[in-house]
Scaffold this motif. Structure first.
Motif, mmCIF file in Angstrom:
data_model
loop_
_atom_site.group_PDB
_atom_site.id
_atom_site.type_symbol
_atom_site.label_atom_id
_atom_site.label_comp_id
_atom_site.label_asym_id
_atom_site.label_seq_id
_atom_site.Cartn_x
_atom_site.Cartn_y
_atom_site.Cartn_z
ATOM 1 N N SER A 175 0.614 -0.993 0.029
ATOM 2 C CA SER A 175 -0.245 0.265 -0.129
ATOM 3 C C SER A 175 0.511 1.233 0.408
ATOM 4 O O SER A 175 0.543 2.227 -0.710
ATOM 5 N N TYR A 208 -2.971 4.630 -3.839
ATOM 6 C CA TYR A 208 -3.440 4.156 -2.057
ATOM 7 C C TYR A 208 -3.636 5.543 -1.139
ATOM 8 O O TYR A 208 -2.298 5.842 -0.441
ATOM 9 N N LYS A 209 -4.496 5.256 -0.575
ATOM 10 C CA LYS A 209 -4.391 5.970 1.084
ATOM 11 C C LYS A 209 -3.976 4.563 2.152
ATOM 12 O O LYS A 209 -5.244 4.461 2.405
ATOM 13 N N ARG A 219 -3.649 4.194 6.166
ATOM 14 C CA ARG A 219 -4.043 5.240 7.575
ATOM 15 C C ARG A 219 -3.232 4.564 8.066
ATOM 16 O O ARG A 219 -4.141 3.228 8.260
ATOM 17 N N ASN A 274 -6.462 -0.979 5.256
ATOM 18 C CA ASN A 274 -5.848 0.027 3.905
ATOM 19 C C ASN A 274 -6.963 -0.842 2.815
ATOM 20 O O ASN A 274 -6.622 -0.233 2.075
ATOM 21 N N ASN A 317 -9.171 1.213 0.177
ATOM 22 C CA ASN A 317 -8.525 0.976 -0.654
ATOM 23 C C ASN A 317 -9.384 0.390 -2.100
ATOM 24 O O ASN A 317 -9.727 0.929 -3.031
#
Length: 473
Positions: free
Chosen positions: A79, A85-86, A88, A136, A140
């Motif tokens: 990721s 992709y963001k 966290r 994640n 995404n």
């Protein structure tokens, strides 16, 4: 530690995991395959243990690196290398998990067996990696239908293994791929009810509908095959919750009524077939089971009262036994203590004893955070996509927390890994509630426009909304 294990770990971290991460980056389909494998291995524990202690009586018996972690690491690391992709690092609920982790770390001050305490610390670190990977990926992915496919297939595999154990190996209480039937029951209470919520409330294609239907039916049969008294009552209570919330939130429909009637008929037939053995499990349960639970519950309260930060994570059996050095489980061992005693059969008192009342408090906060988050999702997403998933999760968490008062299985690798993936799913739905509502409203507007245009044609009929059940954006 043997030379073979040292070589295996060097190969794993220096070659295999980087190679798997590169595959995820270059081939997105591999990333999906690895996520599916990660979910599957929550039901089938394979692990490489450093300094294993198989005879230890505790919630962890070595520095274990499981197959779930093996697939979670490349899913997470990839990721960071994919610009679309963001990532966290602190998803919803992470704060409460760190508070619980802090309680486990502080408990080490009183831990007599530091290695065994370290087993639990090591396990909780990798569980958070699993949580990050699942959150994640799902956040995404933007479509939870893939997750539903994976879970339904996993449940079907569990059913076929359990069916083989029941009718080919003639086992009385089956556990499928799990170490104990109670662990299996706890696993089914979330994923089985998730399937029911999806079945009753989400729009699906025919293939997925049949998979989900088969997965839920298999879950019902597996619960019966376990002959777990707690599993019987709690799972069927969860079914009632899903049915009630589906009607209250999304209204009556022919589909829901038919599913409830067919399901009721099916369950009555199956329960009637297994009724003699079910009655036997309730009427002929040994008295020692009850007395042991009570004695260890009293011992846990004494430990929590005596140690502010608990006796140490994964150190409970030392204090419930200890060759007479401690007197906590005196009702259970009136004639002399063993070296290592039993473990209290509820996660709440186990955490209170090992991490103190502070540990139990933060554990409850962690549990309740996701419970209320799911409750909000049920209310906000009524009559919208993901409503059925939220309802299934709410019923499943209700059953989990209820059943955890009777078992400590949520500390086992299988159930703990499943818990982190389920919490990741709850978090993804929570952070995308507004997006789900907005996307659904836009879809209704577009379909209204199309319907308005087609009204000009005499033979045309307005189209009905047919939302994607699992879109999260």
């Amino acid at each position: 530690m043997s030379l073979i294990k040292i070589v295996a770990f060097l190969f794993l971290f220096l070659y295999l995991l980087p190679f798997m991460t590169a595959l995820c980056c270059f081939f997105p389909v591999v990333r999906h395959i690895f996520f599916a494998a990660m979910v599957y291995f929550t039901s089938n524990e394979f692990s490489l243990n450093i300094l294993p202690m198989p005879e230890w009586r505790g919630s962890a018996r070595g520095y274990a690196f499981t197959a779930v972690y093996l697939f979670a690491v490349p899913v997470l690391l990839s990721s960071f290398f994919m610009p679309q992709y963001k990532v966290r690092l602190f998803p919803p609920g992470a704060f409460f998990y760190f508070l619980y982790y802090l309680a486990v770390l502080l408990s080490g001050m009183n831990a007599i067996h530091k290695h065994q305490w370290g087993f639990e610390v090591f396990k909780m670190f990798w569980m958070y990696v699993t949580f990050l990977a699942a959150f994640n990926f799902l956040n995404n992915c933007k479509d939870l239908s893939f997750f539903v496919y994976v879970v339904s297939i996993v449940l079907l595999i569990l059913f076929f293994v359990g069916f083989k154990q029941k009718y080919m190996e003639s086992r009385f209480q089956i556990s499928s791929t799990f170490p104990h039937q109670n662990s299996l029951a706890l696993y089914l209470e979330v994923f089985g009810l998730l399937m029911l919520g999806t079945l009753m409330n989400e729009q699906m294609n025919k293939v997925l509908f049949m998979l989900v239907l088969g997965a839920f039916g298999g879950s019902v049969l597996l619960i019966l095959f376990t002959f777990s008294r707690g599993g019987f009552v709690i799972f069927f209570g969860g079914i009632a919750i899903v049915c009630a919330l589906s009607i209250l939130c999304n209204g009556f429909s022919l589909r829901r009524l038919l599913l409830m009637l067919i399901g009721l008929t099916f369950m009555l037939c199956v329960v009637g077939y297994a009724l003699p053995r079910i009655i036997q499990r309730f009427t002929k349960a040994p008295e020692s089971s009850k007395t042991t639970r009570i004695a260890l519950a009293l011992a846990s309260r004494r430990m929590a009262n005596d140690y502010t930060f608990g006796v140490g994570a994964n150190n409970y059996s030392e204090y419930s036994g200890g060759d007479g050095k401690y007197d906590y489980a005196r009702e259970l061992y009136p004639n002399g203590y063993p070296q290592y005693g039993g473990i209290v059969e509820t996660i709440y008192l186990l955490v209170a004893a090992e991490c103190g009342w502070f540990g139990l408090t933060v554990l409850a906060l962690w549990f309740l955070y996701y419970y209320f988050s799911t409750m909000i999702s049920v209310i906000v997403l009524r009559k919208k996509p993901c409503s059925g998933i939220a309802i299934g999760l709410f019923a499943g968490l209700t059953c989990w927390y209820w059943h955890s008062s009777l078992e400590w299985s949520l500390k086992q690798y299988n159930n703990f890994s499943q818990q982190m993936i389920v919490y990741a799913l709850v978090g993804v739905i929570a952070v995308n509630r507004k997006n789900i509502k907005a996307a659904y409203e836009r879809m209704l507007e577009r379909q209204a426009e199309k319907a308005g245009k087609k009204k000009k044609l005499p033979s045309s009929k307005p189209q009905q909304p047919n939302p994607s059940p699992a879109a999260v954006s």
